[in-house]
Every structure is written in structure tokens, then in C-alpha cells.
Design a protein around this motif. Structure first.
Motif, mmCIF file in Angstrom:
data_model
loop_
_atom_site.group_PDB
_atom_site.id
_atom_site.type_symbol
_atom_site.label_atom_id
_atom_site.label_comp_id
_atom_site.label_asym_id
_atom_site.label_seq_id
_atom_site.Cartn_x
_atom_site.Cartn_y
_atom_site.Cartn_z
ATOM 1 N N ASP A 98 0.818 -1.212 0.000
ATOM 2 C CA ASP A 98 0.000 0.000 0.000
ATOM 3 C C ASP A 98 0.851 1.261 0.000
ATOM 4 O O ASP A 98 0.334 2.383 0.020
ATOM 5 N N GLY A 99 2.194 1.082 0.013
ATOM 6 C CA GLY A 99 3.099 2.215 -0.038
ATOM 7 C C GLY A 99 3.521 2.750 1.308
ATOM 8 O O GLY A 99 4.321 3.686 1.375
ATOM 9 N N TYR A 100 3.017 2.161 2.393
ATOM 10 C CA TYR A 100 3.379 2.621 3.733
ATOM 11 C C TYR A 100 4.417 1.700 4.374
ATOM 12 O O TYR A 100 4.459 0.497 4.114
ATOM 13 N N PHE A 101 5.209 2.299 5.249
ATOM 14 C CA PHE A 101 6.095 1.553 6.127
ATOM 15 C C PHE A 101 5.579 1.745 7.546
ATOM 16 O O PHE A 101 5.314 2.872 7.972
ATOM 17 N N TYR A 102 5.424 0.636 8.297
ATOM 18 C CA TYR A 102 4.721 0.658 9.582
ATOM 19 C C TYR A 102 5.640 0.304 10.746
ATOM 20 O O TYR A 102 6.594 -0.478 10.587
ATOM 21 N N ALA A 103 5.305 0.836 11.917
ATOM 22 C CA ALA A 103 5.885 0.407 13.189
ATOM 23 C C ALA A 103 4.729 0.103 14.132
ATOM 24 O O ALA A 103 3.868 0.966 14.373
ATOM 25 N N ILE A 112 1.959 2.350 15.981
ATOM 26 C CA ILE A 112 2.670 3.441 16.639
ATOM 27 C C ILE A 112 2.887 4.586 15.666
ATOM 28 O O ILE A 112 2.655 5.748 15.976
ATOM 29 N N TRP A 113 3.335 4.248 14.452
ATOM 30 C CA TRP A 113 3.437 5.244 13.401
ATOM 31 C C TRP A 113 3.460 4.554 12.040
ATOM 32 O O TRP A 113 3.673 3.352 11.948
ATOM 33 N N ARG A 114 3.207 5.334 11.018
ATOM 34 C CA ARG A 114 3.349 4.869 9.629
ATOM 35 C C ARG A 114 3.978 5.982 8.813
ATOM 36 O O ARG A 114 3.807 7.171 9.112
ATOM 37 N N PHE A 115 4.684 5.585 7.770
ATOM 38 C CA PHE A 115 5.355 6.557 6.904
ATOM 39 C C PHE A 115 4.975 6.267 5.460
ATOM 40 O O PHE A 115 5.056 5.117 5.000
ATOM 41 N N LYS A 116 4.567 7.288 4.737
ATOM 42 C CA LYS A 116 4.099 7.133 3.365
ATOM 43 C C LYS A 116 5.243 7.265 2.366
ATOM 44 O O LYS A 116 5.960 8.266 2.345
ATOM 45 N N VAL A 131 17.774 4.357 14.124
ATOM 46 C CA VAL A 131 17.254 4.753 12.808
ATOM 47 C C VAL A 131 16.885 3.503 12.014
ATOM 48 O O VAL A 131 17.611 2.510 12.030
ATOM 49 N N VAL A 132 15.741 3.555 11.330
ATOM 50 C CA VAL A 132 15.284 2.463 10.481
ATOM 51 C C VAL A 132 15.615 2.800 9.033
ATOM 52 O O VAL A 132 15.262 3.881 8.547
ATOM 53 N N TYR A 133 16.283 1.870 8.358
ATOM 54 C CA TYR A 133 16.678 2.073 6.964
ATOM 55 C C TYR A 133 15.971 1.052 6.077
ATOM 56 O O TYR A 133 15.952 -0.147 6.385
ATOM 57 N N PHE A 134 15.404 1.523 4.967
ATOM 58 C CA PHE A 134 14.757 0.618 4.013
ATOM 59 C C PHE A 134 14.673 1.308 2.656
ATOM 60 O O PHE A 134 14.744 2.534 2.553
ATOM 61 N N ALA A 146 13.395 5.747 14.506
ATOM 62 C CA ALA A 146 12.684 4.538 14.904
ATOM 63 C C ALA A 146 11.601 4.806 15.940
ATOM 64 O O ALA A 146 10.618 4.065 16.025
ATOM 65 N N GLN A 147 11.747 5.864 16.726
ATOM 66 C CA GLN A 147 10.762 6.165 17.760
ATOM 67 C C GLN A 147 9.541 6.884 17.206
ATOM 68 O O GLN A 147 8.400 6.578 17.585
ATOM 69 N N THR A 148 9.781 7.832 16.291
ATOM 70 C CA THR A 148 8.696 8.705 15.840
ATOM 71 C C THR A 148 8.230 8.436 14.408
ATOM 72 O O THR A 148 7.125 8.843 14.042
ATOM 73 N N GLY A 149 9.071 7.800 13.600
ATOM 74 C CA GLY A 149 8.754 7.629 12.188
ATOM 75 C C GLY A 149 9.049 8.853 11.356
ATOM 76 O O GLY A 149 8.758 8.878 10.146
#
Length: 387
Positions: A98-103, A112-116, A131-134, A146-149
């Protein structure tokens, strides 16, 4: 088998010149002088969480193993979850089509958060120093808090990414869809340090002893030495590329492919050691312990092989193809497939412990296990937590 020993510096110079990207000293020597790959620093960081659970892509996780055989929780996204989840102490991270990355909260599955992003997120991530890398197929490499997205930085890269990154000493290694294995500096907002061009799409790399090992759809397995800056060897196999990666253990490199065989080559020389032929293609990554290799096939079987010689120890039959990479925890092997089930098997005997039914097939690249819970994505758009 075909083996070529090519100086990495020369290979990179040729690639850079042909691509009109002229870095100082043809790229790699300039990185070398910065000391990013000093031998004493090529030691895995225990605080990095990544695809397959370790740097060698073995798919072996510390206990406790999931034992109850039931769904703890599930979380619905807007698309197929083919991404390989990764979990730290508090959260599980994954992407969706769906294009989102989730925590999500690891205990209850609450968002907790999602990033578009701007397109599908197929691959797994790495978590390094908060930090989350993808990468995404939208052509960007992302770094998120990683905490806030919140976005830390993003790097635009033509072709996009469908493989999981590997980070060592702050250098992120990831393959793209333009046949390149790239190295980016996480400390300098993703500045690209170097790239290596194979003949086709490379897989996610494994690391052992200062050498990167990766498959490519040019039907080759590569060993790229980061200490000496050279291609140690490349192994040509009559086994067309599959989506799985190479795994390294026991002095061997293990891999599978679309012609239906699992192979093992010597980690130091690239010489073939053994191969085992299944009845259909092997699309994912083998799980490897000190004694055994576990691999699923489109012929519906999970095979358990002797890690030293490839001899068949046992096999387990599912109803349909097994297109998710198996993982091992304690004396249990877990694998999901097209028959909508996740199976828990005794790793020694192959005896079924239990199975959990999902609403659709699972083609998630690889499950992830943490604190007695297994996380796996499904084509039913859910991420499952199974205990």
C-alpha cells in the motif's frame, strides 16, 4: 563452474567510467583511505536488527521459540505484505504494497506510526542506532527515526530497491533494480560511496569475515572482499536466479534457484561442494544451522539436508508451494506457504508440532522471531504475530 579473480578496484573503475561517474581514485580507494573497512572494524554490531536475524542470512533466531500455535494478534494494511518484518525490543517494522512503512507495538499490534512512500515496499529493513533504513520501489532509500517515524533523510536512486539492507560500521549495503550493489554512508545522509555492477539484479548480501556474498540473476554467486578490495571469486551456476539470498555458515555458502537445486560452495575458494535437486524451483533463502540446511520448494516439500554433504535427512509435505523462507529457533523450524498455513516442525525429525491458518497465502520474504513470537506477512494484507 566458472571462476574469475578480478581486482575490485579495476572493476569499479570500469563501472564508474562507463557510467560517467568519475570519483577520486576511481571510487573505492578513496573510501579505503577513510578507514571505513579496517579489518578490526568488520565485526557485526549486536545492536543491529535486520532481515534473517543475522549478518550471514542464516535465518536462525535465539529462543524462546513460538510454542502455542495460535495468533496473538494481526494487523491489517492496505496491500499485500511481502516485506520481511524486523523487530527490536518494543516494535515490529515492515512495509506493505500500500506504499506505507509501519511500526507496531510488539505486544499488542497497535500502530505506533506509519510513513508514506510513493510506491510498494517489498523488502525488509535494518535498524541501526535508533534509525530504520529501508528502500522502496519509488526510487528512494529512506532513513526514519525509529521512535517517531519522522524522516531523517532520503536518497534518490534510479531504479528503486526491492532487497533488504546490510549495515556495518555505518556503511549501508543494498542492491537495486539496475544490477548494482551499492554502499551508502549513513552518517552523511546516504552519500553513495561506491557501487559494484553485476550482470543482473543482485540479492541482499550476507557478510562473513570481511567478505560480502550475494547472488545475481546473471546466474552467478559473488564473493566481494571488503578488506582487500577485490572480487575473491564468482561462481557460475546453471540454476536461474530466484528471489532468495545466499546464506553463509560452516565454511560454506548455500543458495537455491529456479531449476530446483540447492547448492553449497566453499566460502574461501568458490569451489562447488555439493548440490541437492528438488522437484521444482526454490524461490527463497535456506535456513542454516551447524548441522542442517532447511529449504522450501514449489514442489510442496520442506527439505532438511545435511549441511556438510547435502544428504537428505527428512522432508515434510505441505498442500501447496512453500514460497516463504524457513527460519529456525531452538529445535523448531517454521515455514509458510501458498496453502495459507504457517507450519511448526521438529527440526530433528520433521514431525509436525502445529500449524496456524491465515486468510491467504504467505509470500513474505522471511519471518522474524523475537521473545517467543513469530512475525510474518500475508497476501491477505495482514501482518501476523504468532505465538
Amino acid at each position: 563452474m566458472k571462476m574469475n579473480r578480478i581486482r575490485f578496484e579495476k572493476s569499479i573503475c570500469i563501472v564508474l567510467i562507463s557510467s560517467f561517474l568519475l570519483l577520486s581514485s576511481c571510487g573505492l580507494p578513496s573510501v579505503r583511505r577513510q578507514g571505513l573497512y579496517k579489518s578490526e572494524r568488520l565485526i557485526p554490531d549486536a545492536q543491529i536488527y535486520r532481515f534473517r536475524g543475522d549478518y550471514q542470512n542464516t535465518g536462525v533466531f535465539p529462543g524462546p521459540a513460538p510454542s502455542k500455535g495460535r495468533v496473538k494478534w494481526k494487523f491489517k494494511t492496505g496491500g499485500i505484505v511481502a516485506s520481511s518484518p524486523v523487530a527490536d525490543e518494543h516494535k515490529v517494522y515492515f512495509g506493505s504494497n500500500d506504499g506505507y512503512f509501519y511500526a507496531l507495538d510488539i505486544e499488542n499490534g497497535k500502530e505506533i506510526w506509519r510513513f508514506k512512500t510513493e510506491n510498494d515496499v517489498f523488502a525488509g529493513c535494518s535498524i541501526y542506532k535508533g534509525v530504520v533504513y529501508f528502500g522502496s520501489t519509488d526510487g528512494y532509500l529512506y532513513a526514519l527515526d525509529a521512535q517517531t517515524g519522522n524522516l531523517v533523510w532520503k536518497y534518490s536512486h534510479k531504479g528503486g530497491f526491492t532487497t533488504a539492507p546490510l549495515i556495518i560500521n555505518g556503511v549501508l549495503h543494498i542492491s537495486d533494480r539496475r544490477s548494482l550493489l551499492n554502499a551508502f554512508d549513513t552518517k552523511r545522509k546516504g552519500k553513495r560511496l561506491w557501487f559494484f555492477k553485476s550482470g543482473c539484479y543482485p540479492s541482499s548480501p550476507a557478510l562473513q569475515g570481511g567478505t560480502l556474498f550475494f547472488k545475481s540473476c546473471d546466474d552467478r554467486l559473488y564473493a566481494l572482499n571488503l578488506k582487500r578490495w577485490e572480487l575473491e571469486w564468482d561462481f557460475e551456476f546453471p540454476n536461474p536466479f530466484s528471489f532468495g539470498t545466499a546464506a553463509v555458515r560452516n565454511g560454506l555458502v548455500y543458495f537455491g534457484g529456479n531449476k530446483g537445486f540447492v547448492g553449497a560452495v566453499d566460502r574461501n575458494t568458490g569451489e562447488a561442494v555439493w548440490k541437492f535437486e528438488a522437484r521444482d524451483s526454490i524461490d527463497r533463502t535456506p535456513a542454516v544451522t551447524d548441522k542442517m540446511v532447511y529449504v522450501g520448494s514449489n514442489d510442496t516439500f520442506l527439505y532438511a539436508l545435511n549441511a556438510k554433504n547435502g544428504e537428505l535427512i527428512w522432508r515434510f509435505k505441505a498442500a501447496f508451494a512453500l514460497k516463504s523462507s524457513p527460519v529456525v529457533c531452538e529445535n523448531t523450524v517454521f515455514v509458510g506457504g501458498d496453502d495459507h498455513h504457517l507450519y511448526s516442525l521438529n527440526a530433528t525429525s520433521g514431525k509436525l508440532n502445529w500449524k496456524v491458518k491465515m486468510e491467504e497465502k504467505t509470500r513474505s520474504g522471511s519471518p522474524y522471531i523475537r521473545n517467543g513470537v513469530l512475525f510474518i506477512g500475508s497476501n491477505d494484507k495482514h501482518l501476523y504475530a504468532i505465538e
